[in-house]
Design a protein around this motif. Structure first.
Motif, short mmCIF file in Angstrom:
data_model
loop_
_atom_site.label_atom_id
_atom_site.label_comp_id
_atom_site.label_asym_id
_atom_site.label_seq_id
_atom_site.Cartn_x
_atom_site.Cartn_y
_atom_site.Cartn_z
N GLN A 4 0.84 -1.20 0.00
CA GLN A 4 0.00 0.00 0.00
C GLN A 4 0.87 1.26 0.00
N GLN A 5 1.92 1.25 0.81
CA GLN A 5 2.85 2.39 0.84
C GLN A 5 3.53 2.56 -0.52
N PHE A 6 3.95 1.46 -1.11
CA PHE A 6 4.60 1.52 -2.42
C PHE A 6 3.67 2.17 -3.43
N ASN A 7 2.43 1.73 -3.49
CA ASN A 7 1.47 2.29 -4.45
C ASN A 7 1.20 3.76 -4.18
N TYR A 8 1.15 4.15 -2.93
CA TYR A 8 0.96 5.55 -2.57
C TYR A 8 2.12 6.40 -3.13
N TYR A 9 3.35 5.93 -2.93
CA TYR A 9 4.50 6.70 -3.39
C TYR A 9 4.68 6.67 -4.90
N VAL A 10 4.21 5.61 -5.55
CA VAL A 10 4.20 5.61 -7.02
C VAL A 10 3.32 6.75 -7.51
N LYS A 11 2.15 6.89 -6.91
CA LYS A 11 1.24 7.97 -7.30
C LYS A 11 1.88 9.33 -7.02
N GLN A 12 2.52 9.48 -5.85
CA GLN A 12 3.19 10.73 -5.50
C GLN A 12 4.28 11.06 -6.52
N SER A 13 5.07 10.06 -6.87
CA SER A 13 6.16 10.25 -7.83
C SER A 13 5.62 10.72 -9.17
N LYS A 14 4.59 10.08 -9.65
CA LYS A 14 4.00 10.46 -10.95
C LYS A 14 3.46 11.88 -10.91
N GLU A 15 2.81 12.25 -9.82
CA GLU A 15 2.25 13.59 -9.70
C GLU A 15 3.35 14.65 -9.65
N LEU A 16 4.40 14.39 -8.88
CA LEU A 16 5.50 15.34 -8.79
C LEU A 16 6.20 15.51 -10.14
N LYS A 17 6.41 14.41 -10.85
CA LYS A 17 7.08 14.47 -12.15
C LYS A 17 6.20 15.18 -13.18
N LYS A 18 4.91 14.96 -13.10
CA LYS A 18 3.99 15.67 -14.00
C LYS A 18 4.05 17.18 -13.73
N GLN A 19 4.06 17.55 -12.46
CA GLN A 19 4.15 18.96 -12.08
C GLN A 19 5.48 19.56 -12.56
N TYR A 20 6.57 18.83 -12.37
CA TYR A 20 7.88 19.29 -12.81
C TYR A 20 7.87 19.56 -14.31
N GLU A 21 7.39 18.59 -15.09
CA GLU A 21 7.41 18.72 -16.54
C GLU A 21 6.51 19.86 -17.02
N LYS A 22 5.42 20.08 -16.33
CA LYS A 22 4.53 21.18 -16.69
C LYS A 22 5.24 22.52 -16.47
N GLN A 23 6.01 22.63 -15.40
CA GLN A 23 6.68 23.89 -15.07
C GLN A 23 8.04 24.07 -15.75
N PHE A 24 8.80 22.98 -15.88
CA PHE A 24 10.19 23.13 -16.29
C PHE A 24 10.60 22.36 -17.53
N GLY A 25 9.73 21.52 -18.06
CA GLY A 25 10.08 20.78 -19.27
C GLY A 25 10.36 19.32 -19.00
N PRO A 26 10.87 18.63 -20.01
CA PRO A 26 11.06 17.18 -19.91
C PRO A 26 12.01 16.78 -18.78
N LEU A 27 11.66 15.68 -18.16
CA LEU A 27 12.47 15.14 -17.07
C LEU A 27 13.22 13.88 -17.51
N LYS A 28 12.65 13.16 -18.46
CA LYS A 28 13.25 11.91 -18.93
C LYS A 28 13.45 11.99 -20.44
N GLU A 29 14.43 11.29 -20.92
CA GLU A 29 14.78 11.29 -22.33
C GLU A 29 14.26 10.03 -23.02
N TYR A 30 14.46 9.95 -24.31
CA TYR A 30 14.16 8.78 -25.15
C TYR A 30 12.68 8.42 -25.17
N GLY A 31 11.84 9.43 -25.24
CA GLY A 31 10.42 9.20 -25.40
C GLY A 31 9.64 8.99 -24.13
#
Length: 87
Positions: A41-68
């Motif tokens: 349950q904790q793992f799934n919670y943090y997966v969601k947190q990670s995705k949300e933070l990365k989405k926010q980062y990319e919206k504000q600052f651009g791509p976070l990961k390369e190669y598609g």
């Protein structure tokens, strides 16, 4: 290339790194304790947190990961922010 970024950039990067560290640790734990319901349950919670933070980062600052793995703005914006080892 030394770019100065706003404080929000550094805070968001720190949050992403912290959450992803928790995911690595939980993954290692779950490799040896696969039936630990609470850890899953904790793992799934943090997966969601990670995705949300990365989405926010990319919206504000651009791509976070390369190669598609991340969309790019136009024009190509991969080098618009400092690389992780530059901050």
């Amino acid at each position: 290339m030394n770019k100065t970024m706003p404080p929000e950039f550094y805070k968001l990067m720190e949050d992403i790194q912290a959450v992803d560290f928790v995911l690595v640790e939980l993954s290692l734990y779950l490799d040896t304790h696969p039936d630990d319901y609470e850890a899953v349950q904790q793992f799934n919670y943090y997966v969601k947190q990670s995705k949300e933070l990365k989405k926010q980062y990319e919206k504000q600052f651009g791509p976070l990961k390369e190669y598609g793995a991340s969309y790019s703005t136009y024009p190509w914006s991969w080098d618009d922010v400092p690389w992780p080892w530059q901050i």
